[in-house]
Motif scaffolding. Structure first.
Motif, PDB file in Angstrom:
ATOM      1  N   ASP A 160      55.786  47.556  40.937  1.00  0.00           N
ATOM      2  CA  ASP A 160      55.198  47.840  42.233  1.00  0.00           C
ATOM      3  C   ASP A 160      53.688  47.923  42.093  1.00  0.00           C
ATOM      4  N   TRP A 161      53.040  47.989  43.231  1.00  0.00           N
ATOM      5  CA  TRP A 161      51.598  48.128  43.179  1.00  0.00           C
ATOM      6  C   TRP A 161      51.156  48.922  44.391  1.00  0.00           C
ATOM      7  N   SER A 162      49.978  49.515  44.310  1.00  0.00           N
ATOM      8  CA  SER A 162      49.386  50.085  45.513  1.00  0.00           C
ATOM      9  C   SER A 162      47.880  50.161  45.286  1.00  0.00           C
ATOM     10  N   ILE A 163      47.201  50.567  46.330  1.00  0.00           N
ATOM     11  CA  ILE A 163      45.750  50.681  46.223  1.00  0.00           C
ATOM     12  C   ILE A 163      45.426  52.158  46.128  1.00  0.00           C
ATOM     13  N   SER A 164      44.651  52.526  45.162  1.00  0.00           N
ATOM     14  CA  SER A 164      44.430  53.963  44.990  1.00  0.00           C
ATOM     15  C   SER A 164      43.126  54.407  45.637  1.00  0.00           C
ATOM     16  N   ALA A 165      42.059  53.630  45.516  1.00  0.00           N
ATOM     17  CA  ALA A 165      40.787  54.119  46.066  1.00  0.00           C
ATOM     18  C   ALA A 165      39.871  52.956  46.346  1.00  0.00           C
ATOM     19  N   LEU A 166      38.897  53.213  47.228  1.00  0.00           N
ATOM     20  CA  LEU A 166      37.813  52.270  47.478  1.00  0.00           C
ATOM     21  C   LEU A 166      36.536  52.892  46.942  1.00  0.00           C
ATOM     22  N   GLN A 167      35.774  52.079  46.249  1.00  0.00           N
ATOM     23  CA  GLN A 167      34.509  52.600  45.743  1.00  0.00           C
ATOM     24  C   GLN A 167      33.399  52.020  46.604  1.00  0.00           C
ATOM     25  N   ALA A 172      43.162  47.983  54.338  1.00  0.00           N
ATOM     26  CA  ALA A 172      43.327  46.873  53.402  1.00  0.00           C
ATOM     27  C   ALA A 172      44.795  46.543  53.258  1.00  0.00           C
ATOM     28  N   ARG A 173      45.107  45.236  53.248  1.00  0.00           N
ATOM     29  CA  ARG A 173      46.473  44.819  52.957  1.00  0.00           C
ATOM     30  C   ARG A 173      46.663  44.568  51.470  1.00  0.00           C
ATOM     31  N   ASP A 174      45.604  44.133  50.818  1.00  0.00           N
ATOM     32  CA  ASP A 174      45.679  43.918  49.382  1.00  0.00           C
ATOM     33  C   ASP A 174      44.270  44.084  48.843  1.00  0.00           C
ATOM     34  N   LEU A 175      44.091  43.711  47.568  1.00  0.00           N
ATOM     35  CA  LEU A 175      42.790  43.974  46.976  1.00  0.00           C
ATOM     36  C   LEU A 175      41.759  42.914  47.317  1.00  0.00           C
ATOM     37  N   GLN A 176      42.129  41.959  48.152  1.00  0.00           N
ATOM     38  CA  GLN A 176      41.201  40.859  48.389  1.00  0.00           C
ATOM     39  C   GLN A 176      40.109  41.211  49.380  1.00  0.00           C
ATOM     40  N   LEU A 185      31.947  48.333  46.782  1.00  0.00           N
ATOM     41  CA  LEU A 185      31.777  47.909  45.401  1.00  0.00           C
ATOM     42  C   LEU A 185      33.081  47.391  44.804  1.00  0.00           C
ATOM     43  N   ASP A 186      34.132  48.153  45.006  1.00  0.00           N
ATOM     44  CA  ASP A 186      35.368  47.763  44.321  1.00  0.00           C
ATOM     45  C   ASP A 186      36.558  48.355  45.055  1.00  0.00           C
ATOM     46  N   ALA A 187      37.673  47.656  44.974  1.00  0.00           N
ATOM     47  CA  ALA A 187      38.947  48.203  45.440  1.00  0.00           C
ATOM     48  C   ALA A 187      39.777  48.451  44.189  1.00  0.00           C
ATOM     49  N   ILE A 188      40.108  49.719  43.978  1.00  0.00           N
ATOM     50  CA  ILE A 188      40.806  50.079  42.742  1.00  0.00           C
ATOM     51  C   ILE A 188      42.291  50.120  43.036  1.00  0.00           C
ATOM     52  N   GLY A 189      43.028  49.276  42.336  1.00  0.00           N
ATOM     53  CA  GLY A 189      44.465  49.251  42.552  1.00  0.00           C
ATOM     54  C   GLY A 189      45.159  50.186  41.589  1.00  0.00           C
ATOM     55  N   SER A 190      46.374  50.487  41.884  1.00  0.00           N
ATOM     56  CA  SER A 190      47.165  51.238  40.921  1.00  0.00           C
ATOM     57  C   SER A 190      48.484  50.516  40.704  1.00  0.00           C
ATOM     58  N   SER A 191      48.959  50.665  39.516  1.00  0.00           N
ATOM     59  CA  SER A 191      50.093  49.882  39.041  1.00  0.00           C
ATOM     60  C   SER A 191      51.353  50.726  39.100  1.00  0.00           C
ATOM     61  N   GLY A 192      52.399  50.175  39.653  1.00  0.00           N
ATOM     62  CA  GLY A 192      53.683  50.877  39.680  1.00  0.00           C
ATOM     63  C   GLY A 192      54.512  50.432  38.491  1.00  0.00           C
ATOM     64  N   LEU A 193      54.784  51.361  37.605  1.00  0.00           N
ATOM     65  CA  LEU A 193      55.494  51.012  36.373  1.00  0.00           C
ATOM     66  C   LEU A 193      56.812  51.771  36.308  1.00  0.00           C
TER      67      LEU A 193
END
Lengths: 567, 323
Positions: free
Chosen positions: A386-393, A439-443, A476-484
């Motif tokens: 899975d994935w999600s977005i954790s924060a925007l910088q 945001a829908r994704d990190l793009q 600056l950046d969209a920080i994603g988080s990884s679902g493991l």
């Protein structure tokens, strides 16, 4: 073509029952005393009577565990042994039909009773109808488990299966909760049925199928023409020789045994023995599944890019056999999380670059995982699920960088929506307004001003500023988080072995075991055969084969072999 | 764009060819036996096989992935599986009774897929990340071949039940409409004239006329066909389920999740295992096992389409609601 023995007496040609084992995989049930000549190349008639030292294992011996099996000496000659019936052999008795003195040991009192009881239980368990009933019950329970919602709180069942107007007239929540139908696949009822099916499988394999191995290795010649004519397929070739038939059958892939005027050929024996393999593979799978259910660890975690976690903190046991290993002390660091996209903008794949560090901080492994490509280390497997977005910088008016945590607003499989909020103005006022970012994704990030009007779209890599309500925002950046998902499963090797065995043995049991008997009666050959699976193709195949048998035409002076088709 | 028109053309050709084949079979059945049509129906099935193959290959090339991603494509694959079965099993016998069952199956499957219900799925779609794996090929193709063979075999078993109990009902004088069934199966008489095999004759009390003899021969023949085809289908189903389990372990970490689709596939497997075991008991083997196989027919459709209708669980790719 092998000629084992030529009989002295031509009127009873097939009295001698030979147990000649060719495949070295099986332990020889009977041991031959070496004959004076080499049997492999025997073409000459020799001794019709010989002594066989054999170890008979009758059914009594199976019960007398640990006691020495009695060895008898059988002397066969053409006068003493009785004529054999056609190929039917008694499964339980083995070769008990021969007049051999069997001295069995006496059974002691209590142990004898226990043996009789276990034999009775074994007989009941290996009943076929019971097995069919068990399979049917398990299928019905599984179907029920898909109809009834699993894993909900009791309130759900009170609501949906109420007592005042029960489903189907009698099915209330009491049934559901007492029988454990809310967790059907781990309920005692289901496990009980599975255990019973496993016991039946083992009993059936022991009592019916393993003796089948012994039976099918025994090759009995049919000695009378009526017995051959009674087979499913039978035919008579008026002017033929049994040697030609034997040669043709060998060419067609049969194993042929010729003894005097009698012939026996078979093909596809593996197809008869493979169902034993199927049952054993099923038992293996059940054992592995039990081990998995009782002895594994699992856990899942969502880790933002740049953070780390310890394996042992995340995993929890599933059963009483679960024991943690040394590898649980490993620390896992998420170096980078990235996503790939299709041209249409949808998510195609997501990757996580992981480093594994041991207790001393040394990196022991580094791998980038993605969906369908997990990481394996020390018995632990880490899957990307899975994935999600954790924060925007962001930078606000060139101050920062600020990390704004993103919250999930809507999750629909891989179509997700995250949002965050940057307050503008007085933070402590009750209806604080601000800039919303979705945001829908990190793009790309979509920004809205404090009235909720659309302000613009920015990509995190571009670092282009956008001016909203007087503030200049740079993403600056969209920080994603990884679902493991992490897992250890000790039963997997067993289960995989069972899977492989099951696939292989099911393939092999598709083969059909065909047996052919023939006898030379004067100048004609009577041939008959049967098969257990491919019953439609067998007669045609036999007819095609028999068409090729050459017809023997005798002229006055010499024998000519004509190739006119006969039969 | 050219590919989609090509697809359209191929779909229409195969559809119409199969309609012609079915019409010839109906004429043969109801009116008279027209000998020359056997070859043409065989050729018709071959033509439709090539059309469907072309259709699948076109989709494959066009979308870049194997045509397995949603319900429409798997239904086309199912009809392809049916036509392969027809070719493999049908060419062993000169007179092919199987095409009476396979040809309508092909056309219904394809018709359903092409119909208005699924129009939004006709465009090739992209594969979500979870489906991008080598296991997709093996698991889905084995499952669908297994479904095709099992459906065919269970339809033959339904035919056995219809013939067996249709005769009983008709002889009890309840219904005269089934009389035409008996007449129509008389064409099978021709091939049983010269058999000298010993047969497991169904011991019925009204076993008098020769037509009963040929009917029981026909039932026996159908029974053997059904056994062989269902065994093959069982084999494919086993491999499909096991490869699905291994794939699930590689992707999600656990080889069995009691997902509705997995559970129903296992139920299908169990029912056909019951079928194979009921044949061990040789008394009434054809009737009992045919009942099991007919139940299996319903269960396959629940497993294949019914779960997708609900659209829940890990197999929701094939549902009507997802695009």
């Amino acid at each position: 073509m092998k000629t084992l023995l030529n009989p002295l007496n031509s009127s009873n040609p097939c009295l001698l029952k030979t147990h000649f084992l060719k495949v070295p995989i099986f332990n020889p049930f009977f041991k031959f005393k070496p004959l004076p000549h080499n049997t492999h190349h025997a073409r000459i008639a020799q001794v019709p009577s010989f002594a066989i030292n054999s170890k008979l294992k009758s059914s009594q011996d199976i019960n007398n565990k640990g006691k020495k099996s009695v060895s008898q000496k059988i002397v066969l000659s053409e006068t003493s042994s009785p004529p054999l019936a056609d190929g039917k052999v008694d499964i339980n008795g083995g070769s008990g039909s021969e007049n051999v003195p069997v001295s069995s040991k006496k059974k002691g009192g209590v142990s004898g009773l226990a043996k009789k009881l276990s034999k009775k239980v074994l007989q009941i368990l290996s009943n076929l109808n019971l097995a069919i009933g068990e399979m049917f019950t398990i299928a019905a329970l599984m179907a029920l488990g898909t109809v009834i919602e699993q894993g909900e709180n009791p309130d759900f069942y009170f609501k949906n299966y109420p007592e005042d107007h029960p489903v189907l007239g009698f099915f209330t929540w009491r049934w559901v909760l007492t029988l454990g139908f809310d967790h059907m696949y781990t309920s005692p009822v289901f496990f009980g049925m599975l255990a019973l099916l496993g016991a039946s499988l083992m009993a059936c394999t022991y009592t019916t199928q393993i003796p089948l191995v012994k039976v099918s290795r025994r090759w009995a010649f049919l000695h009378s023409a009526e017995a051959i004519r009674k087979q499913e397929f039978s035919d008579t070739l008026p002017r033929a020789s049994i040697q030609d038939v034997g040669t043709l059958l060998m060419g067609a892939g049969y194993e042929v045994f010729l003894k005097g005027p009698c012939l026996y050929a078979f093909q596809g024996l593996a197809g008869r023995l493979a169902p034993i393999g199927v049952h054993i593979a099923l038992i293996l799978i059940m054992a592995g599944g039990t081990l998995s259910a009782a002895g594994s660890f699992k856990g899942s975690v969502t880790v933002p890019q740049g953070l780390n976690f310890v394996v042992g903190d995340v995993l929890g046991p599933t059963g009483f056999l679960s024991t943690p290993t040394e590898a649980f002390n490993t620390e896992i660091h998420v170096n980078r999380f990235s996503m790939d996209y299709f041209e249409s903008g949808e998510v195609s794949q997501f990757h996580t670059d992981l480093s594994l560090l041991d207790m001393n901080g040394k990196e022991v492994m580094r791998k980038t995982i993605s969906v369908n490509d997990p990481l394996r280390y020390g018995g632990i497997t880490i899957y990307q699920t899975d994935w999600s977005i954790s924060a925007l910088q962001i930078l606000k008016d060139n101050e920062g960088p600020y990390n704004l945590a993103m919250a999930p607003l809507q999750i629909n499989g891989d179509k997700k929506l995250f949002g965050t909020f940057l307050p503008v103005g007085d933070i402590n006022s009750p209806d604080v307004k601000g800039i919303s970012m979705l945001a829908r994704d990190l793009q790309s990030i979509v920004l809205y001003d404090k009235e909720g009007k659309f302000a613009g779209v920015r990509r995190p890599n571009s670092k282009l500023p956008i001016n909203i309500d007087g503030s200049e925002i740079v993403i600056l950046d969209a920080i994603g988080s990884s679902g493991l998902d992490l897992k250890t499963d000790p039963g997997v090797p067993t289960v995989y072995a069972g899977f492989g065995a099951l696939m292989l043995t099911t393939c092999i049991s598709y083969l059909s075991h065909s047996q052919i008997w023939a006898i030379q009666d004067g100048t004609s050959v009577i041939i008959g055969g049967k098969t257990n699976r491919a019953k439609m193709e067998f007669p045609e195949e036999m007819n095609r084969l028999l068409d090729k048998v050459p017809e023997i035409v005798e002229s006055s002076s010499s024998q000519q072999v004509d190739t006119i088709t006969s039969g | 764009m050219i590919f989609s028109t090509f697809e359209h053309i191929l779909t229409h050709i195969s559809f119409s060819v199969i309609s012609i084949v079915i019409s010839t079979h109906l004429i043969t059945l109801l009116v008279n036996e027209i000998v020359g049509f056997h070859d043409s129906s065989k050729n018709g099935m071959i033509i439709s096989f090539f059309c469907i193959t072309g259709l699948l290959i076109t989709r494959w090339i066009f979308s870049g992935h194997l045509p397995f991603s949603d319900l429409y494509e798997s239904l086309i694959f199912l009809s392809w599986g049916f036509s392969i079965l027809h070719i493999v099993f049908g060419f062993k016998k000169h007179k092919n009774d199987l095409s009476a069952i396979i040809a309508p199956s092909v056309i219904f499957t394809q018709g359903f897929a092409t119909s208005g219900v699924l129009t939004e799925m006709h465009q090739s779609a992209i594969l979500v990340p979870a489906l991008q794996s080598q296991w997709l090929m093996m698991h889905v193709s084995m499952m669908i071949f297994g479904y095709a063979a099992l459906l065919c075999g269970s339809l033959l078993s339904v035919a056995i039940l219809v013939i067996t109990f249709g005769e009983v009902i008709q002889n009890l004088g309840i219904s005269n409409n089934l009389y035409f069934l008996n007449e129509s199966f008389s064409f099978a008489e021709v091939q049983y004239m010269n058999r000298n095999e010993r047969n497991n004759v169904l011991q019925k009390t009204f076993f008098s006329s020769s037509r009963n003899y040929y009917r029981s021969q026909f039932i026996q023949q159908l029974d053997r066909w059904s056994y062989r085809i269902i065994s093959l289908g069982f084999l494919f189903l086993t491999i499909g389920i096991l490869s699905g389990a291994v794939w699930a372990n590689e992707a999600w970490g656990s080889y069995w999740n009691w997902d509705p689709k997995e559970t129903w596939a296992f139920i299908t497997w169990t029912i056909f295992a019951i079928y194979l075991h009921t044949r061990k008991n040789t008394k009434l083997e054809s009737v009992n096992s045919s009942i099991a196989a007919s139940l299996g027919f319903l269960i396959i459709w629940i497993c294949y389409l019914g779960i997708n209708l609900l659209g829940i669980g890990l197999h929701s790719y094939g549902s009507f609601t997802s695009n």
